[in-house]
Write an enzyme that holds these catalytic residues in place. Structure first.
Site, mmCIF file in Angstrom:
data_model
loop_
_atom_site.group_PDB
_atom_site.id
_atom_site.type_symbol
_atom_site.label_atom_id
_atom_site.label_comp_id
_atom_site.label_asym_id
_atom_site.label_seq_id
_atom_site.Cartn_x
_atom_site.Cartn_y
_atom_site.Cartn_z
ATOM 1 N N ARG A 262 -32.186 -6.429 -2.745
ATOM 2 C CA ARG A 262 -31.636 -7.793 -2.729
ATOM 3 C C ARG A 262 -30.126 -7.816 -2.950
ATOM 4 N NH1 ARG A 262 -36.230 -11.133 -2.657
ATOM 5 N NH2 ARG A 262 -37.960 -10.091 -3.696
ATOM 6 N N ARG B 197 -32.370 -8.079 -9.819
ATOM 7 C CA ARG B 197 -33.699 -7.899 -9.233
ATOM 8 C C ARG B 197 -33.772 -6.573 -8.466
ATOM 9 N NH1 ARG B 197 -35.202 -13.212 -6.240
ATOM 10 N NH2 ARG B 197 -37.275 -12.237 -6.448
ATOM 11 N N PRO C 239 -36.227 -19.065 4.665
ATOM 12 C CA PRO C 239 -37.682 -18.951 4.556
ATOM 13 C C PRO C 239 -38.203 -19.005 3.119
ATOM 14 C CG PRO C 239 -36.687 -16.854 5.179
ATOM 15 C CD PRO C 239 -35.613 -17.892 5.289
ATOM 16 N N ASN C 240 -39.335 -19.654 2.990
ATOM 17 C CA ASN C 240 -40.096 -19.787 1.739
ATOM 18 C C ASN C 240 -39.471 -20.747 0.733
ATOM 19 O OD1 ASN C 240 -42.237 -17.947 2.424
ATOM 20 N ND2 ASN C 240 -40.714 -16.324 2.244
ATOM 21 N N ASP D 262 -23.595 -13.563 12.419
ATOM 22 C CA ASP D 262 -22.810 -13.762 13.652
ATOM 23 C C ASP D 262 -22.634 -15.245 13.954
ATOM 24 O OD1 ASP D 262 -22.558 -11.054 14.007
ATOM 25 O OD2 ASP D 262 -23.975 -10.905 15.680
ATOM 26 N N ARG E 185 -43.600 -21.572 -5.892
ATOM 27 C CA ARG E 185 -43.425 -20.149 -5.640
ATOM 28 C C ARG E 185 -42.700 -19.484 -6.818
ATOM 29 N NH1 ARG E 185 -38.345 -18.102 -2.111
ATOM 30 N NH2 ARG E 185 -38.988 -15.951 -1.862
ATOM 31 N N SER F 65 -31.706 -17.321 -7.773
ATOM 32 C CA SER F 65 -31.790 -16.212 -8.728
ATOM 33 C C SER F 65 -30.524 -15.359 -8.637
ATOM 34 C CB SER F 65 -33.014 -15.344 -8.416
ATOM 35 O OG SER F 65 -32.877 -14.738 -7.135
ATOM 36 N N TYR G 7 -37.676 -18.768 -9.631
ATOM 37 C CA TYR G 7 -36.954 -19.788 -8.854
ATOM 38 C C TYR G 7 -36.949 -21.174 -9.497
ATOM 39 C CZ TYR G 7 -37.084 -16.161 -5.291
ATOM 40 O OH TYR G 7 -36.919 -14.980 -4.613
ATOM 41 N N ASN H 169 -28.513 -20.945 1.711
ATOM 42 C CA ASN H 169 -29.343 -19.974 1.013
ATOM 43 C C ASN H 169 -30.263 -19.391 2.079
ATOM 44 O OD1 ASN H 169 -31.151 -18.467 -0.403
ATOM 45 N ND2 ASN H 169 -31.607 -20.037 -1.939
ATOM 46 N N HIS I 104 -27.752 -18.693 -4.056
ATOM 47 C CA HIS I 104 -29.075 -18.150 -4.406
ATOM 48 C C HIS I 104 -29.493 -18.730 -5.742
ATOM 49 C CE1 HIS I 104 -28.946 -15.301 -1.157
ATOM 50 N NE2 HIS I 104 -27.713 -15.015 -1.501
ATOM 51 N N ALA J 212 -34.770 -14.574 2.240
ATOM 52 C CA ALA J 212 -34.881 -13.143 2.530
ATOM 53 C C ALA J 212 -34.005 -12.719 3.709
ATOM 54 C CB ALA J 212 -36.339 -12.791 2.805
ATOM 55 N N HIS K 99 -30.727 -10.588 3.369
ATOM 56 C CA HIS K 99 -30.668 -9.135 3.264
ATOM 57 C C HIS K 99 -30.820 -8.441 4.616
ATOM 58 C CE1 HIS K 99 -31.172 -10.557 -0.757
ATOM 59 N NE2 HIS K 99 -32.429 -10.944 -0.539
ATOM 60 N N GLU L 121 -22.413 -19.176 0.030
ATOM 61 C CA GLU L 121 -23.743 -18.570 -0.081
ATOM 62 C C GLU L 121 -24.328 -18.934 -1.446
ATOM 63 O OE1 GLU L 121 -23.551 -14.332 0.527
ATOM 64 O OE2 GLU L 121 -25.587 -14.017 -0.231
#
Ligand code: DQA
Length: 168
Positions: free
Chosen positions: A128, A124, A27-28, A104, A35, A119, A40, A91, A117, A94, A97, A115
Site C-alpha cells: 500500500r 499497513r 472501488p469498495n 495518465d 467495510r 487510513s 476505515y 481516493n 486516504h 486499491a 497502488h 490524493e
C-alpha cells in the site's frame, strides 16, 4: 480566488469566487461504514458526500461527487471534468497502488489534484506504500478517516485562492 472589492469596500468583505471541485471515490468505498470499520471508520460514503457539499456551500465551492468500482468509469469521469472543474480530490482505493490509467488521466486533463486516504497506508501492508499518483498530485492527506476529505476540500480552497491571487 476572491472577488475584487468595488469602490470603498475593502477586500476583507470580499466573498470567495465560486469554484467547482470534483471528489472521486474508487472501488469498495461505497461500502464505507460496513467495510473494515476498525480501519476505515463508521462514517458512510453518503454522509461524507453530504458533509463535503455542506462545507463546500460554506466556503464557496460547488462539490460534485462520484464513486465507482470500475477503473474505466473513473477515467471517463475525470476526463469529463476537463475544463469544468478547478480541483480534483481523489481516493482511488486499491487503484492507488496499480493504476497507470488513472495517473495518465489526471496528468492528461491537467486538473490539480489532492490524493486522500482514510487510513495511513504507511502503517499497513508494504504494497500500500506505492501510489501511482503520489508524484503528480499537489498533496496527499491520509490517516484522518473521513476528516481527511474535509481537510482536502479546505486545502483545495486555499490553493484556488492562491492561484487566483498569483494570476492578478
Ligand atoms: C484506501 C487505502 C487503500 O490501500 C485501499 O485499497 C482502499 C482505501 C484508504 O482510503 O485508506 O480501498 O485508499
Amino acid at each position: 480566488m476572491r472577488q475584487k472589492a468595488s469602490g470603498s469596500e475593502e477586500s476583507a468583505a470580499a466573498k470567495p469566487l465560486p469554484a467547482v471541485v470534483l471528489v472521486v471515490h474508487g472501488p469498495n468505498l461505497n461500502l464505507l461504514g460496513e467495510r473494515e470499520p476498525e480501519v476505515y471508520g463508521r462514517t458512510k460514503l453518503a454522509d461524507i458526500d453530504r458533509k463535503l457539499k455542506e462545507l463546500g456551500r460554506e466556503i464557496g465551492i460547488k462539490v460534485e461527487t462520484f464513486q465507482s468500482n470500475s477503473e474505466g468509469a473513473i477515467v471517463d469521469r475525470i476526463q469529463a471534468a476537463r475544463g469544468n472543474v478547478h480541483f480534483l480530490l481523489i481516493n482511488p482505493g486499491a487503484y492507488t497502488h496499480t493504476s497507470v490509467a488513472i495517473r495518465d488521466t489526471i496528468v492528461g486533463v491537467a486538473v490539480p489534484a489532492i490524493e486522500v486516504h482514510l487510513s495511513n497506508v504507511y502503517k499497513r501492508e508494504v504494497f500500500r506504500r506505492r501510489s501511482t499518483i503520489a508524484d503528480i498530485v499537489v498533496g496527499r492527506i491520509m490517516g484522518f478517516g473521513a476528516e481527511g476529505y474535509y481537510l482536502a476540500l479546505r486545502a483545495a480552497r486555499a490553493a484556488i485562492d492562491a492561484s487566483h491571487s498569483e494570476a492578478n
